[in-house]
Scaffold this motif. Sequence first.
Motif, PDB file in Angstrom:
ATOM      1  N   LYS A 162       0.360  66.531 -29.205  1.00  0.00           N
ATOM      2  CA  LYS A 162       1.479  67.248 -28.572  1.00  0.00           C
ATOM      3  C   LYS A 162       0.895  68.441 -27.582  1.00  0.00           C
ATOM      4  N   GLY A 163      -0.273  69.060 -27.978  1.00  0.00           N
ATOM      5  CA  GLY A 163      -0.920  69.982 -27.412  1.00  0.00           C
ATOM      6  C   GLY A 163      -1.275  69.468 -25.791  1.00  0.00           C
ATOM      7  N   THR A 164      -1.882  68.170 -25.971  1.00  0.00           N
ATOM      8  CA  THR A 164      -2.348  67.339 -24.804  1.00  0.00           C
ATOM      9  C   THR A 164      -1.141  66.985 -23.834  1.00  0.00           C
TER      10      THR A 164
ATOM     11  N   ARG B 124       0.109  69.501 -21.587  1.00  0.00           N
ATOM     12  CA  ARG B 124      -0.721  69.796 -20.130  1.00  0.00           C
ATOM     13  C   ARG B 124      -0.877  68.841 -19.295  1.00  0.00           C
TER      14      ARG B 124
END
Length: 544
Positions: free
Chosen positions: A68-70, A73
């Motif tokens: 999710k975090g990647t 971005r």
Amino acid sequence: MNAPISPSNAPDWTVSELSGALKRTLEDAFGYVRVRGEISGYRGPHSSGHAYFCLKDQSAKLDAVIWKGTFARLRVKPQEGLEVIAIGRITTFPGKSSYQIVVDSIEPAGIGALMALLEERKRKLAAEGLFAPERKRALPYLPTVIGVVTSPTGAVIRDILHRLEDRFPRRVLVWPVRVQGDTCAAEVAAAIRGFNALKKGGPIPRPDVLIVARGGGSVEDLWGFNDEAVVRAAAESEIPLVSAVGHETDWTLIDHAADVRAPTPTGAAEMVVPVRADLVAEVDDLGFRHREAMGRALDRLRSDLRSAARALPGREALLAPKRQRLDLATAKLKPALARNARSAETRIARLGQSLERRSPRARLAELKGKLAAVGERPGRAFFNFLVIRKDGLPQIIQQLRRAIRTRLDLRRQRFEGVSQRLAAGREAMLRQERERVLQQRRRLLSLGTSLASAARADMAKREARIGGLDQLLTSLSYRSVLARGFALVRDGDGKAIRSAAAMPPGQPIELEFMDGKARALAEGRASRRAAKDRPPTPKQGDLF
């Protein structure tokens, strides 16, 4: 019977121990890798925010996951069927006894993939109406402040400033951004929104037009201007926006969302401002045409005034018919009064004759004749009657005289009333004509004053123009050059010598200075200084 199991020295592994060993072996052997393949089975982010899909080619398939975090971005988002280069680390998933790649970044695999991604994004934004022609706005004719979104160190800003200086100098606000790289799109979108957030009349003036500019480059170099955030910022801009990204053959998505697309940054500067010299020439031409039109209008009005003055009747022409009618009425009045008086006298004479025939005296004579004819037979009563009638005769005559005087007074009053009305009508007519003459005189005086004012204003303009031409002649005269310390060299025939080669040794020459002339003799030809001996030209300073 089952065959006996032969003893072995191999250790026993649990499933978890074997899965962990395989995972460590795989991660140690490969680590970070770049894998090229086609995205398959992508259905968008999971409810948890992670994304799961496969990378495949002609003969193999590899599971892939993006945390999710990647995923938040990533500059290029995964799309079904897109050929990409995935960068990440190889690991295993013990729950399914499979291996997979944990993706950290994604890049399109070549120009074809980029163009496919670009076309898909273009169709999506066009379907939202961001590229609709009716959204385009016209650029201001002459902006006061121009906002430029570009790199402050490149040649683009210098080209824009130089072109603006040549055409029409304007105030320029530069919002520095990176025009290439991962942060390019975010910085350009923030710059466009930042210019729109400026308030009118604030300490930092709000631009009247925006230019987003960058030099040419490859598709990868210009990719930041295809970003969805940049396109939406350009479409939302309240300030008219000019896109000048790349060369004339380069197209980006911001070109479709901008109000105007310029082929080059220099072309953008030419679009936002007109040529000042052309405007000055046009204003001078309009001013000349205006003056000519005013002159023609004044000439026409002057001609109309002369025609009106010639057609305007004079005082004698206006009063002559009235005076003639008055004289005719006066001439007719006296004979009419005389005829009326004679007619009245005639009627009075006839009345007098009639009264005389019917007067008591005539009646008495008639009765006396009858009495003489009859004799002395009348009685006493008839004699008394005659005495009474004789005594009342003076009263009847007085009443008749009073009636005649009363009738004459009435006729006299009537004639006086008619005379007074004629005199009043004559005075009123004369007064009206006098007022009309005064009005025409005032109008003539007003037109004369306006004509004199216009003539003085035109004369002042002509004097100012002649004064300007005189100053220009003085500034362009060679005598002003002599006043700065230079001299004019002439030969014996009085012709100007323009070069040292035209002045042979021994030739008499004449030098003209500001305060007089002097004669001299040429001794030799002046030598030219070599280019290498010339003092170095001072280097142009940095624009920033």
